[in-house]
Design a protein around this motif. Structure first.
Motif, mmCIF file in Angstrom:
data_model
loop_
_atom_site.group_PDB
_atom_site.id
_atom_site.type_symbol
_atom_site.label_atom_id
_atom_site.label_comp_id
_atom_site.label_asym_id
_atom_site.label_seq_id
_atom_site.Cartn_x
_atom_site.Cartn_y
_atom_site.Cartn_z
ATOM 1 N N LEU A 98 -16.851 15.723 -5.649
ATOM 2 C CA LEU A 98 -18.136 15.491 -4.981
ATOM 3 C C LEU A 98 -17.913 14.962 -3.561
ATOM 4 C CD1 LEU A 98 -21.173 13.726 -6.628
ATOM 5 C CD2 LEU A 98 -20.551 13.249 -4.287
ATOM 6 N N LEU A 99 -16.935 14.067 -3.412
ATOM 7 C CA LEU A 99 -16.684 13.447 -2.114
ATOM 8 C C LEU A 99 -16.086 14.418 -1.095
ATOM 9 C CD1 LEU A 99 -15.219 9.997 -3.098
ATOM 10 C CD2 LEU A 99 -17.058 10.325 -1.462
ATOM 11 N N THR A 100 -15.117 15.207 -1.515
ATOM 12 C CA THR A 100 -14.306 15.933 -0.539
ATOM 13 C C THR A 100 -14.243 17.431 -0.739
ATOM 14 O OG1 THR A 100 -12.261 15.779 -1.798
ATOM 15 C CG2 THR A 100 -12.810 13.918 -0.389
ATOM 16 N N LEU A 152 -8.895 7.014 -0.367
ATOM 17 C CA LEU A 152 -7.770 7.915 -0.601
ATOM 18 C C LEU A 152 -7.874 9.209 0.192
ATOM 19 C CD1 LEU A 152 -6.919 7.698 -4.404
ATOM 20 C CD2 LEU A 152 -5.348 7.364 -2.510
ATOM 21 N N THR A 153 -9.103 9.656 0.447
ATOM 22 C CA THR A 153 -9.293 10.927 1.165
ATOM 23 C C THR A 153 -9.735 10.710 2.600
ATOM 24 O OG1 THR A 153 -11.530 11.041 0.209
ATOM 25 C CG2 THR A 153 -9.790 12.259 -0.920
ATOM 26 N N GLU A 154 -9.675 9.454 3.051
ATOM 27 C CA GLU A 154 -10.016 9.091 4.432
ATOM 28 C C GLU A 154 -11.426 9.524 4.833
ATOM 29 O OE1 GLU A 154 -6.816 8.012 7.300
ATOM 30 O OE2 GLU A 154 -6.352 10.119 6.923
ATOM 31 N N GLU A 155 -12.360 9.376 3.925
ATOM 32 C CA GLU A 155 -13.776 9.561 4.253
ATOM 33 C C GLU A 155 -14.292 8.216 4.761
ATOM 34 O OE1 GLU A 155 -15.738 12.206 4.108
ATOM 35 O OE2 GLU A 155 -14.416 13.678 3.149
ATOM 36 N N TRP A 156 -13.904 7.871 6.003
ATOM 37 C CA TRP A 156 -14.142 6.513 6.491
ATOM 38 C C TRP A 156 -15.619 6.213 6.716
ATOM 39 C CZ3 TRP A 156 -10.230 3.959 5.164
ATOM 40 C CH2 TRP A 156 -8.941 4.459 5.273
ATOM 41 N N ARG A 205 -2.405 4.156 6.731
ATOM 42 C CA ARG A 205 -3.791 3.666 6.812
ATOM 43 C C ARG A 205 -4.395 3.483 5.419
ATOM 44 N NH1 ARG A 205 -4.110 7.579 11.044
ATOM 45 N NH2 ARG A 205 -5.040 9.084 9.605
ATOM 46 N N VAL A 206 -4.183 4.481 4.568
ATOM 47 C CA VAL A 206 -4.784 4.459 3.225
ATOM 48 C C VAL A 206 -4.204 3.329 2.379
ATOM 49 C CG1 VAL A 206 -4.875 5.723 1.039
ATOM 50 C CG2 VAL A 206 -5.481 6.874 3.171
ATOM 51 N N THR A 207 -2.880 3.190 2.350
ATOM 52 C CA THR A 207 -2.285 2.135 1.518
ATOM 53 C C THR A 207 -2.640 0.743 2.031
ATOM 54 O OG1 THR A 207 -0.207 2.424 2.746
ATOM 55 C CG2 THR A 207 -0.408 3.552 0.620
ATOM 56 N N ALA A 208 -2.768 0.590 3.355
ATOM 57 C CA ALA A 208 -3.201 -0.704 3.903
ATOM 58 C C ALA A 208 -4.624 -1.020 3.451
ATOM 59 C CB ALA A 208 -3.123 -0.681 5.422
ATOM 60 N N ALA A 209 -5.500 -0.007 3.469
ATOM 61 C CA ALA A 209 -6.888 -0.216 3.047
ATOM 62 C C ALA A 209 -6.977 -0.514 1.554
ATOM 63 C CB ALA A 209 -7.724 1.016 3.399
ATOM 64 N N LEU A 210 -6.194 0.198 0.729
ATOM 65 C CA LEU A 210 -6.185 -0.060 -0.714
ATOM 66 C C LEU A 210 -5.681 -1.466 -1.000
ATOM 67 C CD1 LEU A 210 -4.726 3.306 -2.103
ATOM 68 C CD2 LEU A 210 -7.093 2.525 -2.275
ATOM 69 N N CYS A 211 -4.660 -1.871 -0.271
ATOM 70 C CA CYS A 211 -4.090 -3.207 -0.473
ATOM 71 C C CYS A 211 -5.121 -4.289 -0.164
ATOM 72 C CB CYS A 211 -2.852 -3.363 0.414
ATOM 73 S SG CYS A 211 -1.769 -4.713 -0.061
ATOM 74 N N MET A 212 -5.921 -4.091 0.865
ATOM 75 C CA MET A 212 -6.962 -5.056 1.214
ATOM 76 C C MET A 212 -8.005 -5.176 0.104
ATOM 77 S SD MET A 212 -7.688 -4.354 5.255
ATOM 78 C CE MET A 212 -9.086 -5.504 5.221
ATOM 79 N N GLU A 213 -8.271 -4.072 -0.601
ATOM 80 C CA GLU A 213 -9.341 -4.065 -1.592
ATOM 81 C C GLU A 213 -8.942 -4.641 -2.944
ATOM 82 O OE1 GLU A 213 -12.508 -3.332 -1.111
ATOM 83 O OE2 GLU A 213 -12.119 -2.901 0.992
ATOM 84 N N ILE A 214 -7.648 -4.720 -3.233
ATOM 85 C CA ILE A 214 -7.262 -5.158 -4.583
ATOM 86 C C ILE A 214 -7.209 -6.672 -4.705
ATOM 87 C CG2 ILE A 214 -5.993 -3.049 -5.077
ATOM 88 C CD1 ILE A 214 -3.400 -4.548 -4.565
ATOM 89 N N GLY A 215 -7.351 -7.386 -3.604
ATOM 90 C CA GLY A 215 -7.423 -8.837 -3.705
ATOM 91 C C GLY A 215 -6.395 -9.531 -2.848
ATOM 92 N N GLU A 216 -6.761 -10.697 -2.365
ATOM 93 C CA GLU A 216 -5.897 -11.456 -1.464
ATOM 94 C C GLU A 216 -4.595 -11.836 -2.148
ATOM 95 O OE1 GLU A 216 -6.126 -15.470 1.336
ATOM 96 O OE2 GLU A 216 -7.884 -14.774 0.217
ATOM 97 N N GLY A 217 -3.502 -11.601 -1.474
ATOM 98 C CA GLY A 217 -2.195 -11.975 -2.001
ATOM 99 C C GLY A 217 -1.583 -10.954 -2.942
ATOM 100 N N LYS A 218 -2.326 -9.900 -3.293
ATOM 101 C CA LYS A 218 -1.797 -8.885 -4.195
ATOM 102 C C LYS A 218 -1.310 -7.680 -3.407
ATOM 103 C CE LYS A 218 -4.528 -10.054 -8.284
ATOM 104 N NZ LYS A 218 -5.459 -9.531 -9.315
ATOM 105 N N LYS A 219 -0.359 -6.974 -4.017
ATOM 106 C CA LYS A 219 0.153 -5.755 -3.410
ATOM 107 C C LYS A 219 0.058 -4.611 -4.399
ATOM 108 C CE LYS A 219 3.212 -7.851 0.009
ATOM 109 N NZ LYS A 219 4.535 -7.755 0.685
#
Length: 556
Positions: A98-100, A152-156, A205-219
């Motif tokens: 649906l997204l892409t 994941l699909t860079e639909e920013w 870009r994508v992995t940095a954005a995913l990392c930000m969303e999973i929670g502070e201090g987590k990778k």
């Protein structure tokens, strides 16, 4: 999906793409096919827009598979995944679609089935996404799933709109990305395939954005699949540094990655692993120096020797090595300390042990019944996995092992536990074993015969697939299920004895996944096979249905 359901799906999709919302909704209500509901919403949202999606949702369409979950048990990668897992995968795929659409989903095989649906404009698609987020409880979906796939699909633009609404990942999605990456399932296949389709800058870009969303201090969780699918890119220093920043390094095979860096003479990457503390272990440092010298890697050898000269306390290291040698000379061969040098293992919830990896050098291996006071009850996933093409010495050695003796305490044989053991000729499965995992003996090309005791309730999917010299299989009374592809492409297989207790041959995986994939049969690619089974048994009916040569009564 059954043969009866296929024309219904075609009719519904034709109405969605060419009819009015009322017509499509009426047809959807008439056919009432729960398995298709996520696909219906994906096609409607991508191909028609908000009015069509609303009509279908009001008629009961959602991303839930409640009826399927109650009615069907599905086995795929291991015996522990059930239809709720596969329903989630289907939902994920159609959210992604649906997204892409198909043009942005590089390399993901199932999209070839969907390439006929032309997309609506981005504004209309955003209306659909916002509506489904607002109706999330009704359609049984977490709004954060849209955010996940948009990243994941860079639909920013979609990412920005969803974050402005205060939408974040679900706890389940955070846990999946940060903790559960070791599982072999299709959600991870989709995740890594999408990452592999991104160029270097997009990946970062994508992995940095995913990392930000999973929670502070987590990778992000790191598994070897990420390494395999992006291997060449790791040797670019900016890319490699980004991976080390955003992924959990504790799960990385630091030795293997370092050896690959040496093979490619990437001194710049050695500097990065130094800054991340990978070379503080003196044993690993010296192993890498030895490896670089043996393989004639002059630039990395020079750098590693210089690093050792800059950082090492040689006198202290020598004293430590001498003490270690004296301890090893004095230890008993069956002591816990000695066994730890041969076996990697982990304690299970019931206090027993699971063998994680064989590290010894014997060609005829005896698995211990106990390590210390703890009983060994499981052979874990990939414990004896062989691979002659890897630089991992243990996996190379596993390819040369000819015999494995299991104790009578073993209850479970895990996923890929003995796969690719090219020289394995003899293994006895004890009566204590109750489960054989997915691909457990995959491509054991020297194995000639096997007996499955009645204690084993289920033979996992592809368990003995591509065992090229396997001639005879005796499945004892008590076994109830044989997984999909279990003995496929065993070209020398002549005789399989199946008892009356076997009631399930193959699984529902291909039926549920026929939306995306084509399933295979248990004995496909076995041209010389005769199945021996009791007259009137489920096995006999299966052989008739699949046109497998069989004999009733004789040999059973």
């Amino acid at each position: 999906m059954t043969q009866e359901e296929k024309p219904k799906l075609a009719a519904i999709e034709k109405a969605i793409l060419g009819g009015t919302p009322d017509e499509a909704a009426a047809l959807y209500r008439e056919f009432d096919i729960p398995l298709l509901t996520a696909r219906v919403l994906g096609v409607a949202g991508r191909g028609r827009g908000l009015d069509m999606v609303k009509a279908l949702v009001e008629s009961g369409a959602s991303f839930e598979y409640e009826e399927i979950n109650r009615a069907r048990k599905v086995e795929h990668f291991t015996s522990y995944y059930y239809s709720d897992h596969h329903a989630m995968v289907l939902s994920d795929f159609f959210i992604l679609f649906l997204l892409t659409g198909v043009d942005r989903i590089k390399g993901y095989t199932p999209v070839r089935k969907m390439n006929a649906v032309a997309p609506v404009c981005e504004a209309e698609r955003m209306k659909v996404i916002e509506y489904l987020c607002d109706q999330s409880e009704k359609v049984h979906i977490h709004p954060g799933d849209f955010l996940y796939f948009a990243i994941l699909t860079e639909e920013w633009n979609v990412v920005s709109a969803l974050k402005n609404r205060g939408i974040g990942f679900s706890e389940e999605r955070r846990r999946l990305l940060a903790e559960d990456g070791g599982r072999d399932n299709d959600r991870w296949v989709m995740y890594y395939t999408l990452l592999a389709g991104l160029d270097d800058d997009a990946f970062m870009r994508v992995t940095a954005a995913l990392c930000m969303e999973i929670g502070e201090g987590k990778k992000l969780f790191f598994t070897e699949i990420l390494w395999k699918t992006n291997r060449q890119r790791f040797f670019e220093p900016v890319f490699f540094a980004s991976v080390l920043e955003h992924f959990n390094q504790s799960k990385m095979n630091k030795k293997q990655i370092s050896m690959d860096i040496i093979d490619n003479e990437r001194v710049c990457c050695l500097e990065i692993i130094e800054n991340n503390g990978w070379l503080k272990n003196t044993h690993r440092r010296d192993e890498l120096i030895e490896y670089a010298l043996e393989n004639g890697r002059t630039e990395t050898t020079a750098w590693l020797l210089d690093y050792k000269n800059r950082t090492a306390n040689l006198a202290a290291e020598q004293e430590k090595a001498e003490k270690k040698l004296m301890r090893e000379l004095s230890m008993a061969p069956d002591s816990v300390t000695a066994l730890r040098k041969i076996w990697s293992y982990a304690k299970r919830e019931d206090g027993t042990l699971c063998i994680k990896r064989y590290k010894g050098e014997e060609l005829e291996v005896v698995v211990p019944e106990k390590i210390g006071k703890n009983v060994v009850t499981a052979i874990g996933d990939r414990a004896f996995l062989g691979d002659v093409h890897r630089k991992n010495k243990a996996e190379q050695h596993h390819c040369r092992i000819t015999k494995v003796t299991l104790p009578g305490t073993i209850q479970q044989i895990g996923v890929h536990a003995f796969s690719h053991m090219a020289a394995l000729k003899e293994i006895h499965i004890p009566d204590s074993v109750n489960a054989i995992g997915f691909c457990a003996f995959f491509e054991c090309v020297s194995l000639q015969d096997i007996t499955i005791p009645g204690s084993v309730k289920k033979i996992g999917g592809a368990a003995f697939k591509k065992c090229a010299k396997l001639k005879s299989v005796h499945i004892c009374e008590g076994v109830t299920e044989i997984g999909e592809d279990a003995f496929a492409v065993c070209r020398s297989l002549e005789k399989v004895i199946i008892p009356e207790s076997v009631q399930e041959l193959g699984t529902y995986w291909d039926e549920l996944y026929s939306l995306l994939y084509d399933g295979r049969e248990i004995f496909s690619g076995c041209p010389n096979l005769t199945v021996y089974c009791p007259p009137g048994s489920r096995a006999e009916a299966y052989c008739k249905e699949k046109r497998v040569r069989f004999k009733s009564g004789g040999g059973v």
